[in-house]
Design an enzyme around this catalytic site. Structure first.
Site, PDB file in Angstrom:
ATOM      1  N   ALA A 114     -15.783  -9.413  12.078  1.00  0.00           N
ATOM      2  CA  ALA A 114     -17.005  -8.614  12.233  1.00  0.00           C
ATOM      3  C   ALA A 114     -17.171  -8.147  13.676  1.00  0.00           C
ATOM      4  O   ALA A 114     -17.315  -6.973  13.956  1.00  0.00           O
ATOM      5  CB  ALA A 114     -18.216  -9.430  11.795  1.00  0.00           C
TER       6      ALA A 114
ATOM      7  N   GLN B  94     -22.868  -9.921   9.059  1.00  0.00           N
ATOM      8  CA  GLN B  94     -23.226 -10.980   9.985  1.00  0.00           C
ATOM      9  C   GLN B  94     -24.689 -11.364   9.917  1.00  0.00           C
ATOM     10  O   GLN B  94     -25.076 -12.360  10.491  1.00  0.00           O
ATOM     11  CB  GLN B  94     -22.952 -10.518  11.434  1.00  0.00           C
ATOM     12  CG  GLN B  94     -21.496 -10.395  11.790  1.00  0.00           C
ATOM     13  CD  GLN B  94     -21.329  -9.696  13.105  1.00  0.00           C
ATOM     14  OE1 GLN B  94     -21.083  -8.505  13.142  1.00  0.00           O
ATOM     15  NE2 GLN B  94     -21.444 -10.410  14.211  1.00  0.00           N
TER      16      GLN B  94
ATOM     17  N   LEU C 117      11.620  14.313  -2.252  1.00  0.00           N
ATOM     18  CA  LEU C 117      12.386  13.138  -2.658  1.00  0.00           C
ATOM     19  C   LEU C 117      11.659  11.935  -2.067  1.00  0.00           C
ATOM     20  O   LEU C 117      11.581  11.794  -0.849  1.00  0.00           O
ATOM     21  CB  LEU C 117      13.801  13.189  -2.092  1.00  0.00           C
ATOM     22  CG  LEU C 117      14.660  14.406  -2.450  1.00  0.00           C
ATOM     23  CD1 LEU C 117      16.073  14.215  -1.914  1.00  0.00           C
ATOM     24  CD2 LEU C 117      14.692  14.634  -3.952  1.00  0.00           C
TER      25      LEU C 117
ATOM     26  N   GLU D 275     -18.081 -15.124  22.650  1.00  0.00           N
ATOM     27  CA  GLU D 275     -18.067 -13.861  23.384  1.00  0.00           C
ATOM     28  C   GLU D 275     -17.504 -13.915  24.800  1.00  0.00           C
ATOM     29  O   GLU D 275     -16.812 -12.997  25.222  1.00  0.00           O
ATOM     30  CB  GLU D 275     -19.504 -13.326  23.466  1.00  0.00           C
ATOM     31  CG  GLU D 275     -20.083 -12.994  22.113  1.00  0.00           C
ATOM     32  CD  GLU D 275     -21.384 -12.248  22.255  1.00  0.00           C
ATOM     33  OE1 GLU D 275     -22.295 -12.803  22.872  1.00  0.00           O
ATOM     34  OE2 GLU D 275     -21.478 -11.124  21.762  1.00  0.00           O
TER      35      GLU D 275
ATOM     36  N   CYS E   5       0.818  -1.216   0.000  1.00  0.00           N
ATOM     37  CA  CYS E   5       0.000   0.000   0.000  1.00  0.00           C
ATOM     38  C   CYS E   5       0.848   1.261   0.000  1.00  0.00           C
ATOM     39  O   CYS E   5       0.350   2.347  -0.286  1.00  0.00           O
ATOM     40  CB  CYS E   5      -0.963   0.014   1.190  1.00  0.00           C
ATOM     41  SG  CYS E   5      -0.158   0.125   2.790  1.00  0.00           S
TER      42      CYS E   5
END
Ligand SMILES: Cc1cc2nc3c(=O)[nH]c(=O)nc-3n(C[C@H](O)[C@H](O)[C@H](O)COP(=O)(O)OP(=O)(O)OC[C@H]3O[C@@H](n4cnc5c(N)ncnc54)[C@H](O)[C@@H]3O)c2cc1C
Ligand code: FES
Ligand code: FES
Length: 1284
Positions: A771, A741, A237, A1215, A49
């Site tokens: 998610a 989800q 530069l 969870e 990237c």
């Protein structure tokens, strides 16, 4: 950049976009270059990237696709990370693979340090890193060790036998090492011979690339470079592009001409002389590091003080991908205020060689750094090299840094300190101290140094120096970046660290004896990585259920073949959508002027609320929320309109020129205190009570009132919100491919927004790149907007949010202010507790009302408090709307409860574990505060087993001894239990369905309603189908989640995805199996599955089906001078019933724990005083990295546990464990308490969450923090809001 070239032009989508700024490593590739001078090939990892394609002339780039695939041959790195269960959602996996692959190309037998260094620049949000490291360390000789006891005690390498294991325990291996492909370097792709030929024979010529808006010039000689710089002094530069790249991308910097001198040989020259080393400005930081490491070995130690200080900084500067490309010249000239190298260069008297029309030497000192990003260099000057001198006799140098994360994080404060003593004495001849992070640029403590020079280095001198320093390095209370008190105290405590080390040197040189013991306390933590995973065997035979089966897509995720939403090939005529969001926290929209945007080439349309043909709002828990703002905006980041264009860049340019007229509305509300004052709430408030709390307070021995603030948490799923909406069919149907989800919710929302029936919309989810609750409601709203665009234009529309947009728009975990009043007896028994929770919901209700209910339903955690009252309220503020996040309010709820328990223990002067376990925990079949009966047997078993396995009692004693012997480092330990309810209160989201096809060739296709987001649901469903159909798992394929195949799906959330969908798959398979009975009979030799509710009026119900229990003990060591901490050891015991797949479940446990560790100790969302989110990428928002995993990490699954309420007696696990990360928080608090005792402070104190180094250091109350005068509240505007 290379990333978009790979993904869009070459369709090599294995390389992923995670942040676009070099901070996550998802885009890692290997770059190889032939070096004609040495005739060698240099391989290094880099972030695609930030890699300009124009710089890649003569280089070979290897992507994840290039090293192996499922069609030909999988590379051992891909295989081992996959088989070690190191790939959950898989989005980070190609980047991890490439970092490790590059390491192996350079060093086929790496050690653990090499591995952790190679992975240091890669983030993973799912796994907690342990399995990734496990897979990678199979390449290391060190991995042959049993790793049984971390520090070597009882280790096989010491000739000790393996630890004792009970009969039914499997060895602590979740994968079979025997089974792995060998690493065979001869199989690697060779460097293209034509590139060698080209480098050897073709003359280097300058290059010029001309784009629409930019010219790129790449000179080959210094002369040409100087000429170019003289003609275009403003042209930057570009070397490593790690400063210029992010400036262009994130700050909108634009340069019509760019000069890239990466082929100018003079910039890479290294000259060693007896006086020092001269390093070409173009050398990468990795090259500099390797060079200095060599020099440190080569020359006498006393000459290497400056080199070692630089190495100290280089070891923690950025990730390896950054160090591989970032140059030493670029680092100096970028002049970051918190550059790690510049304070060392400056304190070390380093010299720059600079060229323009003439050459000159410039001393790198305070006069060189003139402001933020500014130096005294003239625009036409080029840095040729930097000279770093050897140290002289009697000269000592040290570098220190304190950062929000140990690695790959810009420092909060960083420093280089050099002293020279007069020969044979402790009199200071020279002293030079430079700091970064305490001003707009690198600053010198000149006056402090002057006050010390000529004096003896002793306590008196130093104590005066601290006072002088405090006066000299002063920061305004509104200083950008905040943390003002912390930064100021760090300037002092880092000098104190330097002092201790110099005392040690003087002791060696001048004195003898007494001081040494004080210094021993200062040794660094052991950097040992050790993990054991233990799981229990309860199953035999070929049945796949209960076995540690690899995630079914792990291999294709590791090879980059797994298709995520943005990997779907571009459709014919496809458009890109970019959202335009509000820049005001609360304002009336006067007008939206889109005329200029429509003029931007490629822009096709601008979508506003007026374009929505159906319902213009969504209704959550009875409260409406605009899909696109209609008349008013209520937070910065509120979506107002969307620009669609042929390309993403065109849409971005269009979005930048949409003009929105605002009229600010008075008094925006940001904090919960402001919301309480203005009564700004989403109603109803909730309250629950058992017993008579008020009466009970009259009868207790003690009453204590306290509070804790818990900050929000960004989901930071590695794959940002992504979707493609494709109009299709004759009757205007929509196919929606999205990363979400809850596809059914998206389907319903889109249909309502367009005013069409649900049967015209089909939503497809192949997989989700993470998610954690953040891809339910928010995804659906963005999908509605994208669908309106597709509907209006009749063309396919793609929307993929950039990381910064995603963080700004989609909200986070609710920050909470929790207050408690607790009444207890002398023995610690809590008789009454009254808790208040204020959740900062942001500008819309979203799921906040459900979150505050869940908060109240969990406030008891594991404790039987006879008189218990909780009140919760969702505060409506002008911040972006918060949403569901793993745990859904529970991590906030229980932190407040545990903090209350901690306060009780501190009031009584005993260990919190005593108050938790023996005295207050549920002990027998009990009723919760909502009158639900349960048996806490397994909770108590987890607690006892955790204390036993963690060797709690012995370690508690040794921590006490450690703390007595060490003044500035303190250890702390905490054991936390959890009782977590599984199953959602809301009936409509609890159903599940499955569609199973058996084809004539015997293969089976299963569709179900769960979405695969790394939690391994597809793998578990495959196991379920395999058992029920009595066929091998390999015959079963799980297809994408598709609302047209399986309608009315439930969200994959709240840890019940497996429970619900597992039952559906089981049911379907059983039915088919029975139907096949006649066939089986005919050919016997043939081959080939509550009533839940909650009544808030009566304050009772059965909102959940069952509980998942667990306990976790963590030990930390805290550096009281900086607030830095390290998790020394964590032991988790979880009762998850009979695990369907222990590897998947242990992966969930470890991943959730590390996410919890992030929540409670490091992740901080920061907002400006006008409600603008500052933290919009991995550079500002730190999630745990590989350096944060506990040094010893043990996970145990409770044996002999059954669960009649879920599939095959398993239990939901996604969870619950997140909350156990709070054990690290409370261990830090325990260590801080030990530090406070030294300052004569006992009893409860406030430590808010997250316990960042800043909060920890300030709470430690050292003599240095005490020196910092507190700024008068109200006399200044702080840099950031204090959220919640
Ligand atoms: C994710 C990430 C993490 C980071 N972490 C850290 C960290 O922990 N500590 C730290 O100190 N830094 C950190 N950095 C900053 C990084 O070290 C610098 O960006 C880098 O060293 C700049 O070098 P470059 O070659 O990439 O410069 P470029 O981006 O190519 O150029 C930067 C500037 O330097 C000028 N320049 C470059 N070379 C010369 C030369 N020879 N003569 C004159 N001018 C020149 C250019 O004109 C330009 O203005 C981090 C950066 C990123 C992206
Ligand atoms: S996408 Fe390149 S580092 Fe994050
Ligand atoms: S597996 Fe690493 S981010 Fe999901």
């Amino acid at each position: 950049m290379l990333l978009s070239y790979l993904r869009e032009r070459l369709r090599l989508t294995g390389t992923k976009y995670g942040c676009g700024g070099g901070g996550c490593g998802a885009c890692t590739v290997m770059v190889s270059r032939y070096q004609p001078s040495t005739k060698t090939i240099l391989h290094y990892s880099a972030n695609a990237c930030l890699l300009p394609v124009c710089q890649l002339q003569g280089a070979a780039v290897t992507t994840v696709e290039g090293i192996g695939n499922t069609k030909t041959r999988v590379h051992p790195v891909q295989e081992r990370i996959a088989k070690a269960h190191g790939s959950q959602c898989g989005f980070c996996t190609p980047g991890m693979v490439m970092s490790m692959y590059t390491l192996l190309r350079n060093k086929p037998q790496p050690n653990m340090e090499d591995i952790t260094e190679a992975l240091g620049g890669n983030l993973c949000r799912c796994t907690g890193y342990r399995p990734i490291v496990d897979g990678c360390k199979t390449f290391s000789q060190e991995s042959n060790c049993c790793q049984a006891n971390g520090n070597g005690a009882g280790c096989c390498l010491n000739g000790d036998s393996s630890p004792q294991r009970s009969e039914n325990e499997l060895p602590p291996q979740l994968f079979d090492q025997e089974d792995l492909l060998p690493l065979d370097p001869t199989q690697d792709l060779i460097f293209p011979p034509e590139l060698i030929l080209m480098a050897e024979t073709e003359p280097q010529v300058s290059q010029l690339f001309r784009g629409d808006r930019m010219v790129w010039v790449s000179p080959v000689s210094l002369e040409e470079l100087i000429q170019l710089k003289t003609s275009h002094p403003q042209a930057p530069l570009v070397m490593g592009n790690t400063n210029i790249g992010p400036d262009i991308k994130f700050k909108g910097a634009w340069h019509p001409i760019i000069i890239s001198p990466t082929r100018v040989q003079e910039l890479f020259k290294v000259t060693k002389t007896p006086q020092g080393v001269c390093i070409g400005a173009g050398c990468s930081l990795s090259v500099v590091k390797a060079l200095l490491e060599g020099l440190v070995q080569e020359i006498p130690e006393e000459k290497t003080e400056i080199y070692r200080s630089l190495l100290q900084q280089l070891g923690n500067l950025g990730g390896q991908q950054i160090r591989n490309v970032a140059t030493i010249g670029g680092n100096i000239v970028s002049a970051y205020p918190n550059s790690d190298l510049n304070p060392v260069f400056a304190a070390g008297n380093c010299i720059l060689n600079v060229a323009s029309k003439s050459e000159q030497e410039i001393l790198l000192n305070k006069d060189f750094f003139v402001g933020f990003g500014k130096t005294s260099l003239k625009p036409d000057e080029v840095v040729l090299s930097v000279f770093i001198p050897v140290s002289r006799q009697g000269e000592f140098m040290r570098a220190f840094r304190q950062a929000p994360r140990k690695e790959n994080a810009l420092a909060t404060v960083t420093t280089g300190m050099r002293v020279m003593f007069t020969e044979g004495s402790s009199v200071v001849k020279e002293l030079s101290i430079y700091y970064g992070g305490v001003g707009p640029c690198t600053v010198s403590a000149t006056k402090t140094c002057a006050a010390v020079i000529g004096r003896k280095w002793d306590e008196q001198t130093l104590s005066e120096a601290y006072t002088q320093l405090l006066d000299e390095i002063s920061l305004s209370p509104s200083h950008p970046g905040g943390q003002v008190e912390f930064r100021r105290s760090l300037t002092l405590s880092l000098l104190f660290k330097f002092n201790l080390q110099m005392l040690h040197k003087l002791w060696e040189m001048v004195w003898t004896g007494s001081l040494f013991a004080q210094l021993v306390a200062y040794l660094h933590l052991k950097n040992l990585h050790h993990y054991t995973g233990t799981f229990l065997k309860y199953q035999s035979g070929d049945d796949p259920v209960g076995r540690p089966i690899m995630h079914r897509s792990a291999i294709s995720q590791a090879t980059g073949e797994a298709v995520y939403c943005d990997d779907i090939p571009k459709m014919e005529g496809e458009l890109h959508l970019v959202l335009v969001t509000s820049t005001r926290p609360h304002a009336k929209i006067l007008d939206i002027d889109i005329s200029e945007a429509l003029q931007v080439p490629g822009v096709v349309d601008v979508i506003t609320s007026k374009d929505i043909p159906g319902k213009k709002f969504r209704t959550f828990t009875g409260i409406d929320e605009d899909i696109l703002a209609q008349n008013e905006v209520s937070c910065v980041g509120h979506m107002v309109c969307a620009v669609v264009a042929d390309t993403r860049n065109q849409a971005k340019r269009g979005a930048a020129v949409v003009k929105i007229g605002y009229e600010d509305l008075p008094g925006p509300v940001f904090t919960v205190e402001e919301a309480i004052e203005k009564q700004s709430f989403f109603l109803p408030k909730r309250m629950i009570e058992q017993g008579n709390v008020d009466e009970a307070f009259d009868k207790v021995d003690h009453i204590y009132e306290g509070a804790i603030r818990l900050g929000g948490q960004e989901h930071f799923y590695m794959e940002t919100q992504s979707m493609v909406v494709v109009p299709s069919g004759e009757e205007r149907e929509l196919k929606v491919y999205l990363s979400c989800q809850h596809p059914t919710y998206a389907q319903e929302s889109i249909a309502e927004t367009l005013g069409i029936p649900s049967n015209r919309v089909s939503c497809h989810v192949k997989r989700v790149g993470g998610a954690f609750g953040g891809k339910v409601t928010k995804t659906s709203i963005i999908a509605c907007i994208t669908s309106v665009a597709a509907w209006k234009t009749g063309r396919a529309v793609r929307c993929v949010l950039e990381r910064g947009e995603d963080m700004l728009i989609t909200g986070a975990r609710h920050p909470v202010l929790g207050k408690h009043k607790v009444g207890f007896m002398n023995n610690g028994r809590i008789m009454a507790a009254d808790l208040h929770y204020y959740a900062n919901s942001g500008n819309t209700a979203d799921e906040s009302l459900l979150v505050i209910e869940k908060i109240l339903l969990h406030l008891d955690n594991a404790y039987n408090v006879p008189n218990l009252r909780g009140r919760s309220v969702a505060c409506k503020t002008n911040l972006p709307s918060n949403t569901a996040f793993r745990g859904f309010g529970v991590p906030q709820s229980m932190l407040v409860t545990e903090n209350m328990i901690n306060d009780v223990a501190m009031m009584l002067g005993c260990n919190a574990e005593e108050v938790r376990g023996k005295i207050n925990m549920y002990k027998e079949v009990s009723l919760t505060h909502y009158k639900f009966e349960f048996d806490p047997k397994n909770l108590l078993r987890c607690w006892d087993e955790c204390k036993e396995k963690s060797d709690y009692d012995r370690r508690r004693k040794s921590i006490g001894q450690f703390n007595q012997q060490n003044r500035w480092k303190k250890r702390g330990m905490a054991t936390i239990p959890i009782k977590f309810d599984i199953f959602c209160v809301c009936v409509s989201v609890r159903q599940a369905a499955s569609l199973v096809h058996i084809y004539k060739d015997g293969s089976v296709l299963v569709s179900h309603g769960g979405t695969e987001m790394g939690q391994g649901i597809h793998t578990k469903m495959q196991q379920v189908a395999s058992r029920e159909l009595h066929i091998p798992a390999s015959l079963i394929h799980i297809t994408e989640t598709n609302t047209s195949a399986v309608p009315n799906t439930c969200p994959s959330a709240a840890s019940f995805g497996t429970d619900a969908n597992g039952m559906a798959v089981k049911d379907a398979c059983e039915t088919l199996y029975q139907r096949l009975e006649p066939v089986r009979k005919q050919n016997p030799e043939g081959t080939w599955g509550h009533d839940l509710h909650m009544d808030w009026e009566k304050q009772e119900g059965q909102p959940y089906a069952y509980y998942t229990y667990g306990a976790c003990c963590s030990e930390v060591e805290v550096d009281c001078l900086t607030g830095d901490y390290r998790t020394v050891r964590t032991d988790i015991v979880m009762d998850i019933g009979r695990s369907i797949n222990p590897s998947v479940d242990i992966g969930q446990i470890e991943g959730a724990f590390i996410q919890g560790l992030g929540l409670y100790t490091m992740e901080e969302l920061k907002f400006s005083p006008s409600g603008v989110l500052y933290t919009r990428g991995p550079s500002q928002y730190k999630i745990p990295a590989v350096c944060d995993i506990p040094l010893q990490f043990n996970v145990y699954l409770l044996s002999g546990s059954d669960n009649p309420h879920a599939i095959y007696s398993s239990k939901g696990i996604g969870e619950p464990v997140l909350f156990l990360g709070s054990s690290v928080f409370f261990a830090i608090k325990d260590a801080v308490a030990a530090s406070r005792v030294e300052a004569g402070m006992v009893g409860p104190f406030t430590l808010d969450s997250p316990a960042t180094p800043e909060r920890t250091c300030l709470a430690c109350n050292t003599p240095f923090t005490q020196k910092i005068p507190a700024s008068k509240q109200g006399s200044f505007q702080p840099w950031a809001l204090n959220i919640p």
